[in-house]
Design a protein around this motif. Sequence first.
Motif, PDB file in Angstrom:
ATOM      1  N   ILE A 172      12.705  -8.524  -1.223  1.00  0.00           N
ATOM      2  CA  ILE A 172      12.194  -7.862  -2.423  1.00  0.00           C
ATOM      3  C   ILE A 172      10.864  -8.487  -2.851  1.00  0.00           C
ATOM      4  CG2 ILE A 172      12.575  -7.490  -4.894  1.00  0.00           C
ATOM      5  CD1 ILE A 172      15.600  -7.321  -4.235  1.00  0.00           C
ATOM      6  N   GLY A 173      10.842  -9.824  -2.967  1.00  0.00           N
ATOM      7  CA  GLY A 173       9.637 -10.512  -3.428  1.00  0.00           C
ATOM      8  C   GLY A 173       8.450 -10.316  -2.503  1.00  0.00           C
ATOM      9  N   LEU A 174       8.655 -10.536  -1.201  1.00  0.00           N
ATOM     10  CA  LEU A 174       7.558 -10.385  -0.236  1.00  0.00           C
ATOM     11  C   LEU A 174       7.177  -8.924  -0.055  1.00  0.00           C
ATOM     12  CD1 LEU A 174       8.456 -13.012   2.528  1.00  0.00           C
ATOM     13  CD2 LEU A 174       7.120 -13.291   0.443  1.00  0.00           C
ATOM     14  N   GLY A 175       8.163  -8.026  -0.207  1.00  0.00           N
ATOM     15  CA  GLY A 175       7.871  -6.594  -0.118  1.00  0.00           C
ATOM     16  C   GLY A 175       6.928  -6.149  -1.226  1.00  0.00           C
ATOM     17  N   ILE A 176       7.134  -6.669  -2.440  1.00  0.00           N
ATOM     18  CA  ILE A 176       6.231  -6.367  -3.557  1.00  0.00           C
ATOM     19  C   ILE A 176       4.819  -6.834  -3.212  1.00  0.00           C
ATOM     20  CG2 ILE A 176       5.648  -6.966  -5.939  1.00  0.00           C
ATOM     21  CD1 ILE A 176       8.673  -7.156  -6.498  1.00  0.00           C
ATOM     22  N   GLY A 177       4.722  -8.055  -2.680  1.00  0.00           N
ATOM     23  CA  GLY A 177       3.411  -8.581  -2.283  1.00  0.00           C
ATOM     24  C   GLY A 177       2.742  -7.732  -1.227  1.00  0.00           C
ATOM     25  N   ALA A 178       3.523  -7.242  -0.266  1.00  0.00           N
ATOM     26  CA  ALA A 178       2.977  -6.418   0.818  1.00  0.00           C
ATOM     27  C   ALA A 178       2.392  -5.111   0.289  1.00  0.00           C
ATOM     28  CB  ALA A 178       4.066  -6.124   1.849  1.00  0.00           C
ATOM     29  N   MET A 179       2.989  -4.550  -0.771  1.00  0.00           N
ATOM     30  CA  MET A 179       2.464  -3.317  -1.360  1.00  0.00           C
ATOM     31  C   MET A 179       1.094  -3.554  -1.992  1.00  0.00           C
ATOM     32  SD  MET A 179       4.274  -0.657  -0.804  1.00  0.00           S
ATOM     33  CE  MET A 179       3.564   0.435  -2.034  1.00  0.00           C
ATOM     34  N   TYR A 180       0.898  -4.735  -2.589  1.00  0.00           N
ATOM     35  CA  TYR A 180      -0.422  -5.050  -3.158  1.00  0.00           C
ATOM     36  C   TYR A 180      -1.466  -5.222  -2.060  1.00  0.00           C
ATOM     37  CZ  TYR A 180       1.317  -5.500  -7.902  1.00  0.00           C
ATOM     38  OH  TYR A 180       1.847  -5.231  -9.131  1.00  0.00           O
ATOM     39  N   VAL A 181      -1.058  -5.792  -0.922  1.00  0.00           N
ATOM     40  CA  VAL A 181      -1.975  -5.918   0.212  1.00  0.00           C
ATOM     41  C   VAL A 181      -2.429  -4.538   0.676  1.00  0.00           C
ATOM     42  CG1 VAL A 181      -2.206  -6.669   2.619  1.00  0.00           C
ATOM     43  CG2 VAL A 181      -1.007  -8.120   0.975  1.00  0.00           C
ATOM     44  N   ARG A 182      -1.468  -3.600   0.739  1.00  0.00           N
ATOM     45  CA  ARG A 182      -1.795  -2.228   1.137  1.00  0.00           C
ATOM     46  C   ARG A 182      -2.786  -1.614   0.152  1.00  0.00           C
ATOM     47  NH1 ARG A 182      -0.374   2.892  -0.292  1.00  0.00           N
ATOM     48  NH2 ARG A 182      -0.182   4.468   1.358  1.00  0.00           N
ATOM     49  N   SER A 183      -2.533  -1.780  -1.155  1.00  0.00           N
ATOM     50  CA  SER A 183      -3.409  -1.208  -2.178  1.00  0.00           C
ATOM     51  C   SER A 183      -4.807  -1.812  -2.115  1.00  0.00           C
ATOM     52  CB  SER A 183      -2.805  -1.432  -3.564  1.00  0.00           C
ATOM     53  OG  SER A 183      -1.544  -0.801  -3.674  1.00  0.00           O
TER      54      SER A 183
END
Length: 359
Positions: free
Chosen positions: A271-282
Amino acid sequence: MIGKGAEKSTLSYLKWAFIFTGVGLVLGAWLGWQTTGTLSGMATVFFICAVLAVLEISLSFDNAIVNANKLKDMTPVWQHRFLTWGIVIAVFGMRIVFPLLIVVIAAGIGPFEALLLAAREPAEYARIMHEAHLPIAAFGGTFLMMVGLTYFFNHEKDVHWIVFIEKHMARSATVKGIEIAFVLILILVFSNLLEGEAADTFVYSAIYGLLTFLAVEVIGGLLDASQRAMSEAAKGGLGAFIYLEVLDASFSFDGVIGAFALTQNLFVIAIGLGIGAMYVRSMTIMLVDKGTLAEYRYLEHGAFYAILILSVIMYCQTLVHIPEVITGLGGAGLIGISLWSSIRYNRREQQAEALAERG
């Protein structure tokens, strides 16, 4: 291009990341309540998810910049595929499947048994992950080091940030394979600092990392060359996609392993790293749309220096523990300095142009 960057605000690029953050934190809080049954336990898991997200974002600034550098040359079709399929692979593949795969290989058990181990015996699961840290650090560190060195050892590179270093590296690039020789020397140095089986594991894993980089480069070149032969518009297709996926995997190694220092729960980590990955995409989409890399002259340089620092840190972590906060702040700091240098350069250029017009 991915979209009309000039017409969109920065916040609009982060819309889906904000939504994913809200859903992820609510899910984390629910998971905390389900596992502990207390408000304090729920708050603790909520906080850990938030910290992991910040950790992933800080470690991935350079990842977003490198992604944008490669993505801007890809066709719109492959841009879309990377930003849809790629994010699925990044979030679910590297943040869930990859840690499971490590335990499957290390413990010699099946995927379902590894999943049960993560759910029922998180401490044992974390122990196996930590024991696999050395080969992962050697493999990922070598791959990232080759990525960084290949950028600087380029005789066609004519824009230099730290001139006295980069100019010599660009000139030295006329010697074929110099970056490979440099990495091999470092592998020998670090392997001599380790003992016995650990030294052998480090060498083999590092060599596999080197071979993987070379294989991705060759396969990517062949795939894109075959596509260009069919259509000039197809450049930057499957080969670039594969390269970015392996690159993202290498960036994820450090974050996934480091996350176990905060929690042993695989699902909280996801969950935590997945949230971070979405910001990388953005951030990647924003950098491509707005042409930020072209606007800020040295930003890309800062990202690749951060990659080199991260690769050396991953090597050093085979000898001593280095807190992940240092890794994240170091990379973010380098990128911040390169951004500041770019802004200063732009101001000097504007002042020079203004003086020239007056003269």
